[in-house]
Design a protein around this motif. Structure first.
Motif, PDB file in Angstrom:
ATOM      1  N   ALA A 171       0.816  -1.213   0.000  1.00  0.00           N
ATOM      2  CA  ALA A 171       0.000   0.000   0.000  1.00  0.00           C
ATOM      3  C   ALA A 171       0.853   1.268   0.000  1.00  0.00           C
ATOM      4  N   GLY A 172       2.027   1.225   0.569  1.00  0.00           N
ATOM      5  CA  GLY A 172       2.865   2.408   0.653  1.00  0.00           C
ATOM      6  C   GLY A 172       2.543   3.229   1.891  1.00  0.00           C
ATOM      7  N   ARG A 202      10.377   4.574  -6.116  1.00  0.00           N
ATOM      8  CA  ARG A 202      10.233   5.837  -6.852  1.00  0.00           C
ATOM      9  C   ARG A 202       9.198   6.765  -6.225  1.00  0.00           C
ATOM     10  N   THR A 203       8.127   6.200  -5.697  1.00  0.00           N
ATOM     11  CA  THR A 203       7.066   7.058  -5.157  1.00  0.00           C
ATOM     12  C   THR A 203       7.442   7.696  -3.828  1.00  0.00           C
ATOM     13  N   GLU A 221       5.537  11.825  -7.572  1.00  0.00           N
ATOM     14  CA  GLU A 221       4.095  11.592  -7.609  1.00  0.00           C
ATOM     15  C   GLU A 221       3.716  11.230  -9.047  1.00  0.00           C
ATOM     16  N   PRO A 222       3.288   9.989  -9.304  1.00  0.00           N
ATOM     17  CA  PRO A 222       3.052   9.520 -10.680  1.00  0.00           C
ATOM     18  C   PRO A 222       2.182  10.438 -11.533  1.00  0.00           C
ATOM     19  N   GLY A 223       1.143  10.975 -10.955  1.00  0.00           N
ATOM     20  CA  GLY A 223       0.228  11.787 -11.741  1.00  0.00           C
ATOM     21  C   GLY A 223       0.756  13.159 -12.114  1.00  0.00           C
ATOM     22  N   LEU A 224       1.871  13.547 -11.518  1.00  0.00           N
ATOM     23  CA  LEU A 224       2.388  14.895 -11.745  1.00  0.00           C
ATOM     24  C   LEU A 224       3.563  14.957 -12.717  1.00  0.00           C
ATOM     25  N   TYR A 275       4.223   7.217 -16.457  1.00  0.00           N
ATOM     26  CA  TYR A 275       4.962   6.721 -15.286  1.00  0.00           C
ATOM     27  C   TYR A 275       4.977   5.191 -15.256  1.00  0.00           C
ATOM     28  N   VAL A 276       3.816   4.587 -15.452  1.00  0.00           N
ATOM     29  CA  VAL A 276       3.718   3.122 -15.425  1.00  0.00           C
ATOM     30  C   VAL A 276       4.489   2.511 -16.589  1.00  0.00           C
TER      31      VAL A 276
END
Length: 225
Positions: A157-158, A199-200, A204-207, A215-216
């Motif tokens: 989950a992180g 990496r997270t 932030e993947p969405g940014l 990102y993916v």
């Protein structure tokens, strides 16, 4: 349901060959009847016998049916309740103990003991984190995965919880990868998840430029090198 209450009920189940003991109300009976229908549909559609050893093929198909069923109607399960371990202990120990036992045998961890290993809970979250808009689309995305995929996705989950959009994009791209290329499924997905965790911490993947999709894609390409 608390762990202490579940432990008490589990001991009764063990003594009674995992026969459910429903409360004397209409809710429990209706809920059990409906989930049993989903179970039987899954066995029939996936060509699995009741007596055989159920595996990932059963898990992802039944999990999607269960998730979809709990998204609407009188048994609607909002996400804040789905995050509650007590709900899943209750369903596992009181409503569907025979089904959980059919999949995992005498395994307290899969019934109630370890929150991130409660089987019904992991199926719901695997479906939620992989959802592609419909049961059919999500089933196509997940059909080539394995039990280890469930573990890797649900248990990572992180620090800040799940990134739902990123998880769904990851499952979409990874499902496509499995259909198009000959890769080591478990090893590749495990590496992707570990790289994502690293990496997270700083990204932030969405940014990033290109957003979550880019990102993916970069994660998967890096692991394939």
């Amino acid at each position: 349901m608390s762990k202490k209450e579940a432990d008490k009920e589990y001991k009764k189940l063990f003594a009674n060959n995992f026969t459910p003991s429903l409360r004397d109300n209409e809710f429990d009976e209706k809920l059990r009847t409906k989930i049993l229908e989903l179970h039987e549909e899954t066995l029939r559609e996936m060509d699995i016998s009741e007596e055989s050893r159920w595996g990932y093929k059963y898990d992802f198909a039944f999990g999607l049916k269960l998730f979809d069923f709990l998204q609407r109607g009188e048994f609607f399960l909002p996400i804040h309740l789905a995050a509650s371990t007590g709900i899943w202990r209750f369903l596992s120990v009181n409503i569907m103990p025979d089904i959980v036992h059919g999949r995992w045998g005498d395994s307290p961890v899969r019934f109630y003991l370890q929150p991130n290993r409660i089987w019904l809970k992991t199926l719901w979250w695997y479906s939620f984190l992989s959802w592609q808009g419909s049961v059919a689309s999500t089933q196509k995305t997940l059909e080539l995965n394995s039990t280890d995929t469930i573990v890797q996705l649900v248990e990572r989950a992180g620090a800040n919880g799940y990134r739902v959009d990123m998880s769904r994009e990851l499952m979409k791209q990874f499902g496509r990868l499995l259909r198009e290329e000959n890769i080591h499924r478990e090893d590749t997905f495990r590496k992707v998840m570990k790289l994502n965790t690293a990496r997270t911490r700083s990204v932030e993947p969405g940014l990033i430029e290109g957003g979550t999709e880019s990102y993916v894609r970069d994660l998967i390409e890096y692991v394939k090198k």
